[in-house]
Design a protein around this motif. Structure first.
Motif, mmCIF file in Angstrom:
data_model
loop_
_atom_site.group_PDB
_atom_site.id
_atom_site.type_symbol
_atom_site.label_atom_id
_atom_site.label_comp_id
_atom_site.label_asym_id
_atom_site.label_seq_id
_atom_site.Cartn_x
_atom_site.Cartn_y
_atom_site.Cartn_z
ATOM 1 N N THR A 153 0.812 -1.222 0.000
ATOM 2 C CA THR A 153 0.000 0.000 0.000
ATOM 3 C C THR A 153 0.848 1.277 0.000
ATOM 4 O O THR A 153 0.345 2.359 -0.316
ATOM 5 C CB THR A 153 -0.935 0.051 1.225
ATOM 6 N N GLN A 154 2.109 1.167 0.345
ATOM 7 C CA GLN A 154 3.030 2.304 0.395
ATOM 8 C C GLN A 154 4.320 1.910 -0.334
ATOM 9 O O GLN A 154 4.588 0.730 -0.505
ATOM 10 C CB GLN A 154 3.347 2.670 1.848
ATOM 11 N N PRO A 155 5.109 2.941 -0.770
ATOM 12 C CA PRO A 155 4.908 4.379 -0.674
ATOM 13 C C PRO A 155 4.009 4.874 -1.814
ATOM 14 O O PRO A 155 3.596 4.088 -2.666
ATOM 15 C CB PRO A 155 6.318 4.923 -0.820
ATOM 16 N N GLN A 156 3.788 6.171 -1.816
ATOM 17 C CA GLN A 156 3.067 6.829 -2.901
ATOM 18 C C GLN A 156 3.861 8.082 -3.274
ATOM 19 O O GLN A 156 3.435 9.205 -3.042
ATOM 20 C CB GLN A 156 1.633 7.161 -2.488
ATOM 21 N N ILE A 157 5.040 7.862 -3.830
ATOM 22 C CA ILE A 157 5.949 8.956 -4.183
ATOM 23 C C ILE A 157 5.769 9.311 -5.658
ATOM 24 O O ILE A 157 5.788 8.437 -6.524
ATOM 25 C CB ILE A 157 7.419 8.559 -3.924
ATOM 26 N N GLU A 158 5.586 10.582 -5.941
ATOM 27 C CA GLU A 158 5.522 11.060 -7.320
ATOM 28 C C GLU A 158 6.927 11.411 -7.788
ATOM 29 O O GLU A 158 7.744 11.910 -7.015
ATOM 30 C CB GLU A 158 4.622 12.299 -7.421
ATOM 31 N N TYR A 159 7.205 11.170 -9.072
ATOM 32 C CA TYR A 159 8.553 11.438 -9.585
ATOM 33 C C TYR A 159 8.940 12.903 -9.414
ATOM 34 O O TYR A 159 10.101 13.222 -9.125
ATOM 35 C CB TYR A 159 8.648 11.042 -11.060
ATOM 36 N N LYS A 160 7.972 13.795 -9.562
ATOM 37 C CA LYS A 160 8.282 15.220 -9.434
ATOM 38 C C LYS A 160 8.732 15.579 -8.015
ATOM 39 O O LYS A 160 9.472 16.551 -7.830
ATOM 40 C CB LYS A 160 7.087 16.070 -9.846
ATOM 41 N N GLN A 161 8.304 14.784 -7.026
ATOM 42 C CA GLN A 161 8.740 15.032 -5.651
ATOM 43 C C GLN A 161 10.238 14.785 -5.489
ATOM 44 O O GLN A 161 10.899 15.430 -4.667
ATOM 45 C CB GLN A 161 7.972 14.138 -4.671
ATOM 46 N N LEU A 162 10.764 13.847 -6.276
ATOM 47 C CA LEU A 162 12.189 13.521 -6.180
ATOM 48 C C LEU A 162 13.075 14.679 -6.619
ATOM 49 O O LEU A 162 14.263 14.720 -6.284
ATOM 50 C CB LEU A 162 12.498 12.276 -7.014
ATOM 51 N N GLN A 163 12.503 15.625 -7.350
ATOM 52 C CA GLN A 163 13.270 16.793 -7.782
ATOM 53 C C GLN A 163 13.651 17.688 -6.611
ATOM 54 O O GLN A 163 14.494 18.582 -6.750
ATOM 55 C CB GLN A 163 12.464 17.574 -8.824
ATOM 56 N N GLN A 164 13.030 17.436 -5.455
ATOM 57 C CA GLN A 164 13.366 18.199 -4.242
ATOM 58 C C GLN A 164 14.694 17.747 -3.631
ATOM 59 O O GLN A 164 15.225 18.415 -2.745
ATOM 60 C CB GLN A 164 12.264 18.029 -3.197
ATOM 61 N N LYS A 182 11.678 0.103 -15.130
ATOM 62 C CA LYS A 182 11.196 1.417 -15.545
ATOM 63 C C LYS A 182 11.131 2.374 -14.361
ATOM 64 O O LYS A 182 11.467 3.554 -14.476
ATOM 65 C CB LYS A 182 9.809 1.288 -16.185
ATOM 66 N N ASP A 183 10.716 1.860 -13.216
ATOM 67 C CA ASP A 183 10.629 2.699 -12.017
ATOM 68 C C ASP A 183 12.025 3.086 -11.549
ATOM 69 O O ASP A 183 12.279 4.250 -11.220
ATOM 70 C CB ASP A 183 9.883 1.956 -10.901
ATOM 71 N N THR A 184 12.925 2.127 -11.537
ATOM 72 C CA THR A 184 14.310 2.406 -11.135
ATOM 73 C C THR A 184 14.911 3.505 -12.007
ATOM 74 O O THR A 184 15.519 4.461 -11.500
ATOM 75 C CB THR A 184 15.171 1.128 -11.243
ATOM 76 N N ASN A 185 14.728 3.395 -13.324
ATOM 77 C CA ASN A 185 15.291 4.386 -14.237
ATOM 78 C C ASN A 185 14.606 5.740 -14.105
ATOM 79 O O ASN A 185 15.267 6.788 -14.170
ATOM 80 C CB ASN A 185 15.194 3.883 -15.681
ATOM 81 N N HIS A 186 13.289 5.735 -13.878
ATOM 82 C CA HIS A 186 12.563 7.002 -13.690
ATOM 83 C C HIS A 186 13.017 7.701 -12.405
ATOM 84 O O HIS A 186 13.074 8.940 -12.358
ATOM 85 C CB HIS A 186 11.056 6.765 -13.658
ATOM 86 N N ILE A 187 13.308 6.922 -11.379
ATOM 87 C CA ILE A 187 13.828 7.516 -10.140
ATOM 88 C C ILE A 187 15.125 8.257 -10.447
ATOM 89 O O ILE A 187 15.309 9.419 -10.072
ATOM 90 C CB ILE A 187 14.068 6.432 -9.060
ATOM 91 N N GLY A 188 16.045 7.569 -11.132
ATOM 92 C CA GLY A 188 17.328 8.183 -11.469
ATOM 93 C C GLY A 188 17.180 9.420 -12.334
ATOM 94 O O GLY A 188 17.862 10.432 -12.119
ATOM 95 N N GLU A 189 16.261 9.365 -13.311
ATOM 96 C CA GLU A 189 16.042 10.501 -14.209
ATOM 97 C C GLU A 189 15.402 11.686 -13.492
ATOM 98 O O GLU A 189 15.620 12.840 -13.880
ATOM 99 C CB GLU A 189 15.151 10.065 -15.376
ATOM 100 N N SER A 190 14.624 11.413 -12.461
ATOM 101 C CA SER A 190 13.917 12.476 -11.741
ATOM 102 C C SER A 190 14.805 13.201 -10.740
ATOM 103 O O SER A 190 14.506 14.339 -10.356
ATOM 104 C CB SER A 190 12.699 11.894 -11.021
ATOM 105 N N LEU A 191 15.858 12.550 -10.323
ATOM 106 C CA LEU A 191 16.762 13.142 -9.332
ATOM 107 C C LEU A 191 17.721 14.115 -10.008
ATOM 108 O O LEU A 191 18.368 13.757 -11.001
ATOM 109 C CB LEU A 191 17.563 12.043 -8.627
ATOM 110 N N PRO A 192 17.849 15.337 -9.507
ATOM 111 C CA PRO A 192 18.773 16.304 -10.110
ATOM 112 C C PRO A 192 20.220 15.813 -10.166
ATOM 113 O O PRO A 192 20.946 16.139 -11.107
ATOM 114 C CB PRO A 192 18.635 17.527 -9.191
ATOM 115 N N TYR A 193 20.621 15.023 -9.168
ATOM 116 C CA TYR A 193 21.996 14.511 -9.114
ATOM 117 C C TYR A 193 21.988 12.996 -8.909
ATOM 118 O O TYR A 193 22.681 12.468 -8.038
ATOM 119 C CB TYR A 193 22.774 15.205 -7.998
#
Length: 242
Positions: A153-164, A182-193
């Motif tokens: 049921t958790q987490p519920q993290i949006e990719y745009k939140q990772l930009q923080q 796909k999720d692993t790669n999207h996490i990496g792409e969403s992170l500024p660093y």
């Protein structure tokens, strides 16, 4: 902290270790034996796990708050984190909430339950059905049921939140991980660093089944991050001297 158990080993820059669902801090024993030669390793048992309290809210956000409380108790003003699975999720949440966190290594994390591959989700649901019967009279079964429910049921993290998250993040996963690539790669792409590293032939349990490759990536990342910081400090000192 009375409620949250933690163990401190070694000296140097503090590195917090956060384990996965149904585990405790001992999953990092082998890694700590190596990394404690350079870092102060702080291994935490998450709430409802190991020697920590089995009471209160069971959520990743509560685990996040527990980690910050431990940092407060130890008077730590800067730290890194290595999180596996559930701990990897908590490490990303910490990156959005705690300015003391300087570098993150997130292993096998997901942003939403649906990114756990279908086969594994089905397996967990079937196990929950079996556990529901035993939960009537067995305390351990009730806890395991709740832990499965947590990750379904958790987490519920949006990719745009990772930009923080404005610190370097190493995203690790196995080639045959239970988390959708796909999720692993999207996490990496969403992170500024963010940097994504896939361990070839690895599964979800990298620290168990691909230890040498995984700890090598961890060590190289931490060394690079801290060398860069030392270089920046030296550069600042040189400029001030002039």
């Amino acid at each position: 902290m009375k409620d949250i158990y933690y163990q401190v080993t070694g000296q140097g820059f503090p590195v917090v270790f956060l384990h996965g669902n149904g585990e405790d801090h001992h999953i990092f024993d082998q890694a700590v034996n190596l990394l404690s030669k350079q870092y102060q390793c702080i291994c935490i048992d998450s709430r409802y796990h190991g020697r920590s309290v089995h009471a209160g809210e069971l959520s990743y956000q509560q685990m996040c708050q527990d980690v910050m409380a431990v940092m407060d108790e130890l008077n730590i003003t800067a730290y890194d984190v290595i999180g596996f699975s559930d701990g990897g999720i908590v490490s990303l949440m910490l990156g959005m909430q705690d300015s003391r966190l300087k570098h993150i290594i997130s292993i096998g994390a997901n942003t939403k339950p649906r990114y756990i591959k279908r086969f594994y989700r089905l397996t967990f649901y079937l196990q929950m059905i079996c556990l529901a019967i035993f939960s009537i009279y067995q305390k351990k079964a009730r806890l395991t049921f709740r832990l499965y429910k947590l990750m379904l049921t958790q987490p519920q993290i949006e990719y745009k939140q990772l930009q923080q998250i404005h610190v370097p993040v190493l995203v690790l996963a196995g080639e045959f991980d239970m988390i959708d690539a796909k999720d692993t790669n999207h996490i990496g792409e969403s992170l500024p660093y963010g940097i994504v590293k896939i361990i070839q032939h690895g599964n979800h349990f990298l620290l168990r089944d691909a230890f040498q490759e995984t700890v090598k990536e961890i060590s190289l990342f931490l060394e690079a991050c801290h060398q860069e910081e030392n270089y920046e400090c030296m550069s600042s000192s040189t400029i001030e001297d002039r």
